[in-house]
Design an enzyme around this catalytic site. Sequence first.
Site, short mmCIF file in Angstrom:
data_model
loop_
_atom_site.label_atom_id
_atom_site.label_comp_id
_atom_site.label_asym_id
_atom_site.label_seq_id
_atom_site.Cartn_x
_atom_site.Cartn_y
_atom_site.Cartn_z
CG ASP A 99 -0.36 -0.23 2.52
OD1 ASP A 99 0.87 -0.42 2.61
OD2 ASP A 99 -1.09 -0.24 3.52
CG ASP A 102 6.22 5.56 6.43
OD1 ASP A 102 7.09 6.46 6.42
OD2 ASP A 102 5.36 5.50 7.31
CE LYS A 130 3.34 8.30 5.25
NZ LYS A 130 3.38 8.29 6.73
CG ASP A 158 -5.38 -0.15 9.24
OD1 ASP A 158 -5.58 -0.60 10.39
OD2 ASP A 158 -4.26 -0.21 8.70
#
Length: 177
Positions: A99, A102, A130, A158
């Site tokens: 997903d 990071d 990111k 989430d």
Amino acid sequence: MEQDVDKVLIAEEVIQRRLDAMALDIRQDFPGEVIVVIVLLKGAFVFAADLLRRLPRMLEIECLNVASYHGGMESSGQVDFLDRRLPDVKGRKVLVLDDILDTGRTLRAVADRLTAEGATEVKTGVLLAKDKKRAAEVQADYVGFDIGDEFVIGYGLDYQGRYRNLPYVGTLSPDAQ
């Protein structure tokens, strides 16, 4: 649930158009080849489902359950492989879908482990990357969107198990945290 969203960063229609372009890039890199696609659970399942429907049927789809956030808003710094057994990738080309990129620890750990298991090639795709310095040296081969260094929800991502089913990517209201 909608009242918990501070702002929509990427609308559903924009995501769908970008997935078309990502699928084209993947098809060009793997022309007519059977590849193993490994979807990292749980966050990547919405992204992966929509992307994989756009690819040729020459796929073997596997899922791998890994965790690094453990319900919080920041990575714990440790990548846990929650499945006892990895998919068989020996001598195969692999595409890992996640997903969000990071810290880089999850993609790096998974790619290294699959290479050690004998994959001939490991490429990675993420919905979001990111814009930040990463703890692990890694770049995704396919990126849907570059975003700032903020906590996001929706489209599979989430907060404490909620908001995955939102059809867009947004930020969480401070009141909902």
